[in-house]
Design a protein around this motif. Sequence first.
Motif, PDB file in Angstrom:
ATOM      1  N   UNK A   1      26.657  -8.701   0.450  1.00 54.80           N
ATOM      2  CA  UNK A   1      25.626  -8.922   1.459  1.00 54.80           C
ATOM      3  C   UNK A   1      24.260  -9.068   0.801  1.00 54.80           C
ATOM      4  N   UNK A   2      23.455  -9.977   1.327  1.00 54.42           N
ATOM      5  CA  UNK A   2      22.157 -10.266   0.720  1.00 54.42           C
ATOM      6  C   UNK A   2      21.048  -9.402   1.302  1.00 54.42           C
ATOM      7  N   UNK A   3      20.122  -9.021   0.438  1.00 53.31           N
ATOM      8  CA  UNK A   3      18.943  -8.245   0.817  1.00 53.31           C
ATOM      9  C   UNK A   3      17.742  -8.886   0.125  1.00 53.31           C
ATOM     10  N   UNK A   4      16.543  -8.443   0.487  1.00 51.14           N
ATOM     11  CA  UNK A   4      15.329  -9.019  -0.087  1.00 51.14           C
ATOM     12  C   UNK A   4      14.548  -7.918  -0.816  1.00 51.14           C
ATOM     13  N   UNK A   5      14.239  -8.168  -2.076  1.00 45.81           N
ATOM     14  CA  UNK A   5      13.532  -7.176  -2.881  1.00 45.81           C
ATOM     15  C   UNK A   5      12.055  -7.127  -2.507  1.00 45.81           C
ATOM     16  N   UNK A   6      11.343  -6.162  -3.064  1.00 41.89           N
ATOM     17  CA  UNK A   6       9.907  -6.033  -2.810  1.00 41.89           C
ATOM     18  C   UNK A   6       9.133  -7.238  -3.334  1.00 41.89           C
ATOM     19  N   UNK A   7       9.713  -7.954  -4.297  1.00 45.01           N
ATOM     20  CA  UNK A   7       9.074  -9.149  -4.851  1.00 45.01           C
ATOM     21  C   UNK A   7       9.443 -10.412  -4.069  1.00 45.01           C
ATOM     22  N   UNK A   8      10.236 -10.246  -2.996  1.00 48.20           N
ATOM     23  CA  UNK A   8      10.597 -11.382  -2.159  1.00 48.20           C
ATOM     24  C   UNK A   8      11.822 -12.143  -2.607  1.00 48.20           C
TER      25      UNK A   8
ATOM     26  N   UNK B   1       0.832  -1.211   0.000  1.00 46.51           N
ATOM     27  CA  UNK B   1       0.000   0.000   0.000  1.00 46.51           C
ATOM     28  C   UNK B   1       0.862   1.255   0.000  1.00 46.51           C
ATOM     29  N   UNK B   2       1.982   1.204   0.718  1.00 50.24           N
ATOM     30  CA  UNK B   2       2.886   2.357   0.755  1.00 50.24           C
ATOM     31  C   UNK B   2       3.497   2.599  -0.615  1.00 50.24           C
TER      32      UNK B   2
ATOM     33  N   UNK C   1       2.096   1.825  -3.516  1.00 51.68           N
ATOM     34  CA  UNK C   1       1.034   2.387  -4.357  1.00 51.68           C
ATOM     35  C   UNK C   1       0.783   3.850  -4.022  1.00 51.68           C
ATOM     36  N   UNK C   2       0.872   4.187  -2.743  1.00 53.35           N
ATOM     37  CA  UNK C   2       0.645   5.576  -2.330  1.00 53.35           C
ATOM     38  C   UNK C   2       1.717   6.495  -2.894  1.00 53.35           C
ATOM     39  N   UNK C   3       2.949   5.990  -2.983  1.00 58.26           N
ATOM     40  CA  UNK C   3       4.020   6.798  -3.557  1.00 58.26           C
ATOM     41  C   UNK C   3       3.761   7.125  -5.008  1.00 58.26           C
ATOM     42  N   UNK C   4       3.248   6.143  -5.764  1.00 55.24           N
ATOM     43  CA  UNK C   4       2.919   6.367  -7.166  1.00 55.24           C
ATOM     44  C   UNK C   4       1.778   7.359  -7.290  1.00 55.24           C
ATOM     45  N   UNK C   5       0.722   7.165  -6.476  1.00 51.69           N
ATOM     46  CA  UNK C   5      -0.451   8.050  -6.533  1.00 51.69           C
ATOM     47  C   UNK C   5      -0.092   9.481  -6.147  1.00 51.69           C
ATOM     48  N   UNK C   6       0.935   9.639  -5.340  1.00 55.29           N
ATOM     49  CA  UNK C   6       1.360  10.972  -4.914  1.00 55.29           C
ATOM     50  C   UNK C   6       1.713  11.855  -6.108  1.00 55.29           C
ATOM     51  N   UNK C   7       2.111  11.218  -7.202  1.00 54.04           N
ATOM     52  CA  UNK C   7       2.472  11.979  -8.394  1.00 54.04           C
ATOM     53  C   UNK C   7       1.332  12.792  -8.967  1.00 54.04           C
ATOM     54  N   UNK C   8       0.089  12.429  -8.631  1.00 59.28           N
ATOM     55  CA  UNK C   8      -1.063  13.177  -9.135  1.00 59.28           C
ATOM     56  C   UNK C   8      -1.293  14.473  -8.375  1.00 59.28           C
TER      57      UNK C   8
END
Length: 205
Positions: free
Chosen positions: A114-121, A72-73, A75-82
Motif C-alpha cells: 500500500x502506498x503512503x506519502x512521506x513528509x517530503x511528498x 512546524x510540528x 520542528x517543535x518535536x526536535x526543539x522539545x529535546x531542549x
Amino acid sequence: MADARGWVAVGNELLLEATAGLTDDDLRAPSTLPGWSVGNLVAHIAANGDALLNLVTWARTGVETPMYASPEARAAGIARGDTLTAAAADAWLESSVAALAEGFDALCEAQWSNEVVTAQGRTVPASELPYMRSRESLVHVVDLDRGVRFADLPVGFLDALIDDTRLKRGLRREDLPAGPAAEVAAWLAGRAHALTDAPEIGAWL
C-alpha cells in the motif's frame, strides 16, 4: 525488505544502548550534528518513530495519516529535546521504538504494498518504511557521539546508504572516492570520515 527490518532491529538496539544512562546535562551537550544538542537528536529520533507509525497506520487502514501535522510540528518535536528530562527522553524513545516495531509486525503481506506519502511528498510503498527508519536510527546514533561509528553499522545497510545518498546528490558510482564502505558512507552523509582527497560535502539527513 527483510534486510531493512533487520537493520531497524540493529538500530533499535544501538539507540537504546547509546542513550542508556543519559543525564539531563548530557541532553544539553552538543551532538556531532552542527546546531543540534543530544536532546534534539533523541527527540527527533523518537518523533520520527511516531511519524513513521502514522504511515504504518495509513498503510494498514487506508485512512490518510500524514507523518507530521505540519513542518512546524516536526520542528517543535526536535526543539522539545531542549526541555526534556533524561527520564522523559528515555521513556519517549523507548515507547516510540516499541510502538513502531509493533506497527511493522501488524502489517500483513498485502499491506506492505500500500502506498503512503512521506513528509517530503514522495509516494512510496509501505515496504520502504523499514529502510527509512533504519537510515534515521543508524545515521543519527552515530551523530549522538556515544561510541557508535559508521564502521559499526551493518555492511548491507552501508551499501544501501551509499546508493541512496549518491543518487540524492546526483553522483555516479565512478564519482565516489576510494575507501572502505563505512568511510564512503560517512562522507556521502556529510559526516566525519577518514578519506583523503575527498571534496567537502554538506551534511545530509
